[in-house]
Design a protein around this motif. Structure first.
Motif, PDB file in Angstrom:
ATOM      1  N   SER A 129      41.168  41.407   8.519  1.00  0.00           N
ATOM      2  CA  SER A 129      41.480  41.637   7.104  1.00  0.00           C
ATOM      3  C   SER A 129      42.689  42.548   6.957  1.00  0.00           C
ATOM      4  O   SER A 129      43.550  42.329   6.088  1.00  0.00           O
ATOM      5  N   ARG A 130      42.785  43.561   7.814  1.00  0.00           N
ATOM      6  CA  ARG A 130      43.929  44.473   7.753  1.00  0.00           C
ATOM      7  C   ARG A 130      45.206  43.779   8.206  1.00  0.00           C
ATOM      8  O   ARG A 130      46.299  44.056   7.672  1.00  0.00           O
ATOM      9  N   ARG A 131      45.103  42.848   9.155  1.00  0.00           N
ATOM     10  CA  ARG A 131      46.284  42.121   9.633  1.00  0.00           C
ATOM     11  C   ARG A 131      46.896  41.272   8.529  1.00  0.00           C
ATOM     12  O   ARG A 131      48.123  41.131   8.443  1.00  0.00           O
ATOM     13  N   TRP A 137      53.009  43.370   9.533  1.00  0.00           N
ATOM     14  CA  TRP A 137      54.023  43.893  10.446  1.00  0.00           C
ATOM     15  C   TRP A 137      53.421  44.568  11.697  1.00  0.00           C
ATOM     16  O   TRP A 137      54.135  44.862  12.633  1.00  0.00           O
ATOM     17  N   LYS A 138      52.102  44.812  11.692  1.00  0.00           N
ATOM     18  CA  LYS A 138      51.462  45.442  12.854  1.00  0.00           C
ATOM     19  C   LYS A 138      51.258  44.385  13.939  1.00  0.00           C
ATOM     20  O   LYS A 138      50.291  43.625  13.923  1.00  0.00           O
ATOM     21  N   SER A 139      52.191  44.365  14.879  1.00  0.00           N
ATOM     22  CA  SER A 139      52.163  43.319  15.899  1.00  0.00           C
ATOM     23  C   SER A 139      50.986  43.467  16.866  1.00  0.00           C
ATOM     24  O   SER A 139      50.546  42.489  17.475  1.00  0.00           O
ATOM     25  N   HIS A 140      50.459  44.706  17.025  1.00  0.00           N
ATOM     26  CA  HIS A 140      49.382  44.888  17.994  1.00  0.00           C
ATOM     27  C   HIS A 140      48.058  44.298  17.505  1.00  0.00           C
ATOM     28  O   HIS A 140      47.085  44.266  18.257  1.00  0.00           O
ATOM     29  N   LEU A 141      48.032  43.812  16.244  1.00  0.00           N
ATOM     30  CA  LEU A 141      46.812  43.203  15.721  1.00  0.00           C
ATOM     31  C   LEU A 141      46.790  41.685  15.900  1.00  0.00           C
ATOM     32  O   LEU A 141      45.823  41.033  15.524  1.00  0.00           O
ATOM     33  N   LYS A 142      47.847  41.140  16.497  1.00  0.00           N
ATOM     34  CA  LYS A 142      47.933  39.684  16.589  1.00  0.00           C
ATOM     35  C   LYS A 142      46.887  39.085  17.535  1.00  0.00           C
ATOM     36  O   LYS A 142      46.488  37.940  17.371  1.00  0.00           O
ATOM     37  N   LYS A 143      46.468  39.865  18.519  1.00  0.00           N
ATOM     38  CA  LYS A 143      45.519  39.330  19.496  1.00  0.00           C
ATOM     39  C   LYS A 143      44.059  39.457  19.070  1.00  0.00           C
ATOM     40  O   LYS A 143      43.160  39.067  19.822  1.00  0.00           O
TER      41      LYS A 143
END
Length: 691
Positions: A210-212, A217-223
């Motif tokens: 939900s935050r992604r 722009w937070k790339s570390h949440l892509k996985k």
């Protein structure tokens, strides 16, 4: 450590997780299991309801709680902040919902109303205060689905509503509600430490996804993955019931002493110079004193040399449980023990005239004992009326010397029966003299110890006395020495001793001790091996196991004789043999099935419980081989199988559903990955063309 430090750490996502649900569904226990790693027993968990005690301040004051709040999920560092709430519907929880990242909505699988409230109250409240916050549905107290509810209810508060078997919700009920609301569903058990990590890791995933969407722009949440499937929980196998052996019956010292005072089945009479007569029993005296053993053995050997007529008369002294002629002079009739045979009235008088001996008729000539031992004068056999049963029967008459007085002599006999001596005995000196004359050396030493103020040493003498007596009793049982009853069985006969049987078994006492007359069917279908095992137990209080012994026949016989201790010993032996065979690779499924209802019929409840446990924990293999036999069992047993089978039916259904959904999700993920790969390939090709 201050709570704001986690917010200042780069790439650490702080997640606020609010836990809501009805009272007493397990919210606080679930939070404490995650935040404090608490492990409590099932009964501690359910004994009392712990109201909401968790607060956000505990992250400030407890370093361990703060450390456990940190985790890594899908390569993302997070700090999970749990918020507990009241379960009362009327209370205001808007402060807890504020700025929440995910909501864990709990219900109890043992409370259907708590699941109904999920739809009618809680989900609506959540969407009112935080409409865009993801929700996770959690079924708590999973262990109640397979727990012993009777034990659980006993451990709960006295006024708590008892949990009924019909209240337990199957997994599909919670899954249906979750599907209707469009939210993931998980189940947990704090008692079994199952599902706790699943719930909160996937709650974190839902919050991060939900935050992604909001912070792309937070790339570390892509996985971060979407909430994963939860594999069903396989309940542990119930441990096999332990066969408990009840306390062994106390050695029948009091009964033996009473038998001397009331000499039922007495086969020896002592005549003293004062013309006092004392009746006793050879088996008790012979196994307690070597002197009496030699006397009665000598008398038996001489009796075997008598003429045919005398031998026929002597044989009437032994009851044969299928052919004993009992003469009753009061009623002038003859009854056949162990046979429903009636003699016509016209023949009964003639029969009585032939069988009825003269009072005090001497069967054998008296033998002088003056040179054989001090205190003894003579011994012979004659017919005497038993003072208890009033029946005329042959007894061995032993005439004692004038030096043997009635009082001390009765005390000596009491010792030979019980192995005990009253320390308050008045005439100890005279008692010691009688013990010396009769060569009862154990008693003489005990008297000396009492006179020397060393009575404590008599305990060891008593122990040695009983050990020696037990060994002689075993020998008499094996050889049939001094026996006065013969059991005629299907495959042979066994000699035994009425006095020992009367003191060891109430059933035998009723058979030999009163007006009870055996019928033809009193001991049907009994083999010699089983009866020998019963007699060994009655004489020694131990189970003598042999390879030829059919343990179920022994259980049936022990149940008929009302010997619960022997039944328990036989049950233990049966379980040990079955377990040994199973560990050796021998199939015992059929043996256990055939043993079950026989054990139930003969009140071998512990063996029946073990058989039920074995069948239930191996239900699939047993049912595949013996389906007809399973269906032929009683309705109560079949109901027990269905309720306690392992793995349970609900688990098998859940496992099928899990595997099916897992395959569907793998197909979806494969198709999605293939689509993304194609888009990337098209993008790179188009970039190359432009270049």
């Amino acid at each position: 450590m201050d709570i704001d430090m986690d917010y200042e750490r780069p790439n650490v996502e702080t997640i606020k997780c609010v836990v809501v649900g009805d009272n007493a569904v397990g919210k606080t226990r679930l939070i404490c299991a995650r935040a404090c790693n608490t492990t409590l027993t099932q009964y501690q968990l359910l004994a009392t309801h712990v109201p909401t005690v968790w607060a956000i301040d505990q992250y400030r004051v407890c370093q361990e709680v703060l450390e456990r709040s940190r985790d890594v999920v899908d390569e993302v560092s997070v700090s999970l902040r749990l918020w507990d709430t009241f379960g009362d519907h009327h209370k205001d929880r808007r402060f807890a919902y504020g700025r929440s990242d995910v909501v864990v909505l709990c219900f109890s699988i043992a409370n259907p109303n708590s699941l109904n409230h999920v739809k009618t109250m809680w989900y609506q409240e959540i969407k009112h205060f935080c409409p865009r916050t993801p929700v996770i549905l959690v079924g708590c107290q999973l262990d109640l689905r397979y727990a012993d509810l009777e034990a659980v209810n006993r451990a709960r508060r006295p006024l708590a509503r008892p949990i009924k078997r019909g209240d337990i919700l199957p997994p599909e009920k919670g899954r249906e509600v979750a599907k209707e609301l469009g939210i993931p569903y998980y189940e947990t058990s704090v008692f079994d430490q199952f599902g706790i990590k699943d719930v909160f890791d996937n709650a974190i995933r839902a919050a991060l996804i939900s935050r992604r969407h909001l912070q792309f722009w937070k790339s570390h949440l892509k996985k971060v993955q979407k909430p994963l499937l939860q594999a069903p929980f396989l309940p542990p196998k119930a441990p096999p019931p332990v066969i408990k052996i009840p306390e062994c019956p106390v050695p029948s010292v009091n009964e033996a002493g009473y038998l001397l005072d009331s000499p039922l089945c007495a086969d020896v009479m002592f005549v003293l110079q004062e013309q006092d007569c004392i009746f006793a029993h050879k088996i008790y005296l012979a196994t307690s004193s070597s002197k009496f053993y030699d006397l009665f053995l000598m008398e038996c050997e001489e009796s075997s040399d008598l003429g045919e007529t005398q031998c026929n008369k002597e044989n009437t002294s032994k009851d044969v449980l299928t052919s004993h002629l009992e003469t009753n002079y009061d009623s002038d009739e003859i009854s056949l023990k162990s046979a429903d045979v009636k003699i016509p009235a016209s023949e009964s008088t003639d029969s009585l005239n032939m069988l009825k001996p003269e009072p005090a008729e001497t069967i054998s000539a008296a033998r002088s004992l003056s040179s054989w031992g001090k205190g003894f004068v003579s011994v012979h056999k004659e017919m005497q009326v038993n003072p208890v049963s009033n029946r005329l029967c042959p007894v061995t008459v032993v005439k004692m010397d004038s030096s043997v007085q009635a009082g001390p002599f009765k005390t000596v006999l009491q010792f030979l029966y019980t192995g005990q001596l009253d320390e308050n005995e008045k005439d100890l000196t005279r008692l010691a003299q009688i013990a010396e004359i009769l060569e009862v050396f154990d008693l003489r030493m005990m008297v000396e110890n009492i006179m020397n103020k060393e009575a404590f040493m008599n305990q060891e003498i008593t122990k040695a006395f009983h050990v020696r007596k037990a060994n002689r009793i075993k020998e008499c049982l094996c050889k049939g020495t001094f026996s006065d009853v013969t059991f005629k069985l299907d495959d042979g006969t066994i000699n035994a001793h009425k006095p020992l049987l009367i003191c060891s078994c109430e059933w035998m006492s009723a058979m030999f001790g009163g007006s009870f007359i055996e019928s033809l069917n009193i001991l049907p279908n009994i083999n010699k091996t089983s009866m020998q095992a019963v007699l060994d137990y009655l004489y020694t209080k131990q189970l003598s196991s042999t390879q030829e012994l059919d343990i179920l026949e022994l259980i049936a016989l022990a149940n008929r004789f009302c010997l619960p201790h022997l039944v328990a010993l036989a049950e233990q032996h049966a379980v040990q043999e079955l377990t040994k065979a199973s560990m050796s690779g021998i199939a015992i499924d059929g043996d256990v099935l055939s043993c079950l209802e026989l054990a139930q019929f003969h009140n071998a409840n512990q063996l029946a419980a073990w058989c039920l446990h074995y069948i239930c924990t191996n239900y699939n293999s047993v049912c595949s081989k013996f389906r007809k036999e399973i269906k032929a069992k009683s309705s109560d047993n079949q109901e027990y199988f269905e309720r306690h089978r392992w793995p349970p039916v609900w688990y098998l259904k859940e496992e099928d559903h899990y595997q099916r959904v897992k395959k569907e999700r793998e197909k979806e993920d494969f198709a999605l990955n293939k689509h993304h790969s194609r888009r990337k390939w098209c993008f790179w090709n188009s970039s190359a063309v432009v270049a």
